[in-house]
Design an enzyme around this catalytic site. Structure first.
Site, mmCIF file in Angstrom:
data_model
loop_
_atom_site.group_PDB
_atom_site.id
_atom_site.type_symbol
_atom_site.label_atom_id
_atom_site.label_comp_id
_atom_site.label_asym_id
_atom_site.label_seq_id
_atom_site.Cartn_x
_atom_site.Cartn_y
_atom_site.Cartn_z
ATOM 1 N N GLU A 1 -25.502 9.141 -0.431
ATOM 2 C CA GLU A 1 -27.222 8.664 -1.129
ATOM 3 C C GLU A 1 -28.105 8.259 0.019
ATOM 4 O O GLU A 1 -29.163 8.271 -0.321
ATOM 5 C CB GLU A 1 -26.867 7.752 -2.326
ATOM 6 N N ARG B 1 -22.140 4.304 -12.690
ATOM 7 C CA ARG B 1 -22.425 3.502 -11.656
ATOM 8 C C ARG B 1 -23.300 3.639 -10.764
ATOM 9 O O ARG B 1 -23.795 4.817 -10.184
ATOM 10 C CB ARG B 1 -21.051 3.433 -10.823
ATOM 11 N N ARG C 1 -27.251 8.976 -10.599
ATOM 12 C CA ARG C 1 -26.454 9.977 -10.471
ATOM 13 C C ARG C 1 -26.021 10.869 -11.571
ATOM 14 O O ARG C 1 -25.830 12.205 -11.486
ATOM 15 C CB ARG C 1 -24.954 9.443 -9.777
ATOM 16 N N GLU D 1 0.946 -1.167 -0.024
ATOM 17 C CA GLU D 1 -0.126 0.046 -0.003
ATOM 18 C C GLU D 1 0.942 1.409 0.142
ATOM 19 O O GLU D 1 1.883 1.494 0.919
ATOM 20 C CB GLU D 1 -0.831 0.091 1.184
ATOM 21 N N ALA E 1 -20.400 -0.080 -5.818
ATOM 22 C CA ALA E 1 -18.885 -0.198 -5.817
ATOM 23 C C ALA E 1 -18.544 -1.252 -4.869
ATOM 24 O O ALA E 1 -17.467 -2.082 -5.018
ATOM 25 C CB ALA E 1 -18.432 1.178 -5.828
ATOM 26 N N VAL E 2 -19.041 -1.116 -3.685
ATOM 27 C CA VAL E 2 -18.753 -2.061 -2.425
ATOM 28 C C VAL E 2 -19.050 -3.380 -3.156
ATOM 29 O O VAL E 2 -18.290 -4.338 -2.605
ATOM 30 C CB VAL E 2 -19.266 -1.612 -1.219
ATOM 31 N N ARG F 1 -30.870 10.816 0.879
ATOM 32 C CA ARG F 1 -32.240 10.870 -0.208
ATOM 33 C C ARG F 1 -32.674 9.647 0.114
ATOM 34 O O ARG F 1 -34.114 9.386 0.083
ATOM 35 C CB ARG F 1 -31.585 11.066 -1.555
ATOM 36 N N GLY G 1 -23.582 1.441 1.111
ATOM 37 C CA GLY G 1 -23.663 0.306 1.357
ATOM 38 C C GLY G 1 -23.399 -0.631 0.227
ATOM 39 O O GLY G 1 -22.698 -0.176 -0.721
ATOM 40 N N VAL H 1 4.021 0.275 -5.518
ATOM 41 C CA VAL H 1 4.523 -0.636 -6.585
ATOM 42 C C VAL H 1 4.861 0.239 -7.655
ATOM 43 O O VAL H 1 3.932 1.122 -8.020
ATOM 44 C CB VAL H 1 3.596 -1.871 -7.007
ATOM 45 N N THR I 1 -12.152 3.075 -0.407
ATOM 46 C CA THR I 1 -13.289 2.225 0.378
ATOM 47 C C THR I 1 -13.603 2.760 1.625
ATOM 48 O O THR I 1 -14.956 2.954 1.900
ATOM 49 C CB THR I 1 -12.731 0.858 0.408
ATOM 50 N N HIS J 1 -20.585 12.871 -8.856
ATOM 51 C CA HIS J 1 -21.737 12.483 -7.808
ATOM 52 C C HIS J 1 -22.257 13.658 -7.558
ATOM 53 O O HIS J 1 -21.814 14.799 -7.324
ATOM 54 C CB HIS J 1 -21.031 11.946 -6.601
ATOM 55 N N HIS K 1 -16.398 11.413 -8.939
ATOM 56 C CA HIS K 1 -16.556 10.584 -7.730
ATOM 57 C C HIS K 1 -15.959 9.125 -8.100
ATOM 58 O O HIS K 1 -15.461 8.487 -7.279
ATOM 59 C CB HIS K 1 -18.019 10.380 -7.390
ATOM 60 N N HIS K 2 -16.168 8.688 -9.414
ATOM 61 C CA HIS K 2 -15.792 7.431 -9.737
ATOM 62 C C HIS K 2 -15.380 7.124 -11.148
ATOM 63 O O HIS K 2 -16.127 7.785 -11.961
ATOM 64 C CB HIS K 2 -17.231 6.312 -9.480
HETATM 65 P P1 ADP Z 1 -11.071 -0.317 -4.587
HETATM 66 O O1 ADP Z 1 -12.383 0.157 -4.011
HETATM 67 O O2 ADP Z 1 -11.000 -0.728 -5.850
HETATM 68 O O3 ADP Z 1 -10.551 -1.500 -3.674
HETATM 69 P P2 ADP Z 1 -9.676 1.691 -3.228
HETATM 70 O O4 ADP Z 1 -9.557 2.984 -4.096
HETATM 71 O O5 ADP Z 1 -10.345 1.641 -2.078
HETATM 72 O O6 ADP Z 1 -10.078 0.835 -4.373
HETATM 73 O O7 ADP Z 1 -8.092 1.349 -2.912
HETATM 74 C C1 ADP Z 1 -6.879 1.190 -3.629
HETATM 75 C C2 ADP Z 1 -5.756 1.462 -2.866
HETATM 76 O O8 ADP Z 1 -4.496 1.072 -3.663
HETATM 77 C C3 ADP Z 1 -5.554 2.679 -2.048
HETATM 78 O O9 ADP Z 1 -5.246 2.745 -0.896
HETATM 79 C C4 ADP Z 1 -4.237 3.253 -3.007
HETATM 80 O O10 ADP Z 1 -3.546 4.132 -2.139
HETATM 81 C C5 ADP Z 1 -3.627 2.123 -3.146
HETATM 82 N N1 ADP Z 1 -2.510 2.359 -4.233
HETATM 83 C C6 ADP Z 1 -2.763 2.844 -5.459
HETATM 84 N N2 ADP Z 1 -1.687 2.786 -6.332
HETATM 85 C C7 ADP Z 1 -0.891 1.954 -5.782
HETATM 86 C C8 ADP Z 1 0.433 1.557 -6.004
HETATM 87 N N3 ADP Z 1 1.090 1.783 -7.139
HETATM 88 N N4 ADP Z 1 1.191 0.930 -5.311
HETATM 89 C C9 ADP Z 1 0.722 0.624 -3.989
HETATM 90 N N5 ADP Z 1 -0.638 1.028 -3.550
HETATM 91 C C10 ADP Z 1 -1.524 1.381 -4.407
#
Ligand code: ADP
Length: 448
Positions: free
Chosen positions: A255, A422, A279, A34, A427-428, A258, A49, A156, A43, A242, A382-383
């Protein structure tokens, strides 16, 4: 010393955490990478929900629903641009994903509704709080129990391949040191790119200047890295704004407000649209108003049914007053107009028929119990519906629709499921359903 894993998961949002837990349960040695200092990604900000049809919790509440209806309403909401195979998988797996969460001590047993849906199928925590924090803390407990390694502040920057097959990732840590993590499978769960203004504007120039609801890690790096190893993308221009974003804080007004019975009112004091439309449509109507913003107005009963409302009040951006009249004064709005708007809406609720805008859902109760509340809102980015292409096993696909060996993806980084728009609560569902699939299949591949 080189580090070897069966599965490396990139990203610690809901998709990444669900994938890591499932892969670990299959017997794989897993690490999560991360880039931010905290777990949870975007997330953790999820509000309303998780949608699913034909669940045990719906049955317990006597809600009749069907997968077919869920499929059709999502397809309609997505303007029929959705990848129907992925959507079918999504709808089919949704009830089991709700059960998977329950088995992991994350029970979403209260149910509400979002725009574009005709039936209460948005599952949320029993205390009606926002789903994101509840979900992430529950998933993190499982991560800790299984002793899954999480490398924070580690980004990464490259997925490594040999002869077209993934062999690991190159990471850069908080000290700017880079090293290689060897892995038989890599799951990309890096989220969307709403916080990458340059990338948003590249695909949608008219969105320049819009605020975003997303955390700052939503940069789309996973898409670029997967493209480097040959992944194809789809729907990159489909970016959701959104409708109800508080502009001074970029805070999303859920949401669920509403869905709990709130209405949208213009500065002139009038309703102007069916608040429970999708949306994209609601956003377009707000942008078309002279002030390009509107007020979300609700009473104390709506507040009492949504924990998020108290959070907004604590944040300081909610205007409140004991009566509609005094509220209008504070909003610099014509008092008679607001009063008349509320009375007319309340009649529609009594008759369960909205003569003006055809709102058919969430005509919950008359807005008559003071204090009354209002939040000024306007749309925000938003997305991102677009992203890399996958098949129903969550394998990343190249331009010839062939899987790239060892590469899986789940969550917002993936394109196609939501089509051109969406639905709230999808999304969840998406991240959990495809997170579990990616985790299972990536582990099976690694351990084969
Ligand atoms: P999803 O809802 O699809 O699970 P999120 O947006 O909640 O995705 O989470 C994606 C996570 O990936 C975020 O915490 C973000 O910081 C992390 N992230 C994005 N790019 C990289 C990267 N290159 N290396 C490591 N972590 C990453």
């Amino acid at each position: 010393a080189p580090q070897h894993y069966d599965v490396v998961v990139i990203g610690s949002g809901g998709g990444g955490l669900a994938a890591a837990i499932q892969a670990s349960e299959e017997g794989a040695k897993v690490a999560i990478v991360e880039k931010m200092p905290t777990i949870g990604g975007n997330t953790i900000k999820a509000s309303v929900g998780m949608n699913a049809a034909e669940t045990r919790f719906q049955k317990l509440k006597g809600i009749e629903d069907s997968k077919e209806l869920f499929f059709n309403e999502t397809l309609k909401g997505g303007k029929c641009k959705n990848n129907q195979q992925l959507l079918r998988q999504f709808v089919d797996q949704a009830p089991e994903a709700i059960e998977w969460l329950a088995r992991h001590d994350i029970e979403l047993n209260d149910i509400t509704i979002t725009g574009g849906m005709s039936i209460d199928r948005t599952h949320r925590p029993a205390d009606r709080s926002a789903v994101g924090g509840f979900l992430i803390s529950g998933l993190v407990k499982n991560i800790n129990q299984r002793e899954i390694e999480v490398l924070l502040e580690t980004s990464v920057d490259e997925i490594l391949c040999e002869k077209g097959v993934v062999i690991g990732v190159k990471v850069v840590d908080e000290y700017n040191d880079s090293r290689i993590l060897h892995a038989k499978s890599v799951i990309v769960a890096t989220g969307g790119f709403s916080a990458n203004r340059e990338m948003v504007v590249k695909y949608r120039p008219e969105l320049d200047g819009f605020v975003t609801t997303n955390h700052k890690g939503a940069t789309g790096s996973g898409i670029a890295m997967l493209q480097q190893i040959g992944a194809a993308t789809v729907d990159m221009g489909e970016i959701q704004i959104h409708p109800t974003v508080e502009q001074t804080t970029s805070y999303l007004v859920s949401e669920a407000i509403r869905g709990g019975g709130a209405i949208l009112v213009s500065q002139a004091g009038h309703r102007f649209y069916n608040e429970m439309e999708t949306r994209d449509k609601v956003s377009a109507q707000i942008i078309a108003l002279p002030e390009k913003s509107a007020w979300i107005v609700f009473d104390d009963r709506v507040r009492a049914n949504n924990k998020a409302a108290d959070e907004y009040i604590a944040k300081g951006f909610v205007v409140s007053a004991p009566t509609p009249y005094e509220l209008a004064v504070k909003l610099n709005m014509d008092q008679e107009s607001l009063q008349a708007t509320l009375e007319r809406y309340n009649q529609f609720v009594e008759r369960q028929h909205d003569e003006d805008f055809g709102r058919q859902t969430a005509l919950r109760h008359p807005l008559e119990k003071g204090p009354f509340f209002a939040i000024r809102i306007a749309p925000g980015v938003h997305h991102t519906m677009g992203g890399v292409t996958i098949n129903t096993d969550a394998e990343v696909l190249d331009a010839q629709h062939q899987p790239i060996g060892g590469a899986w993806a789940a969550g917002e980084v993936v394109g196609g499921i939501h089509g051109a728009n969406r639905i709230g609560g999808n999304a969840v569902a998406d991240i959990i359903i495809f997170g579990i699939l990616a985790g299972r299949n990536a582990a099976t591949w690694a351990l084969r």
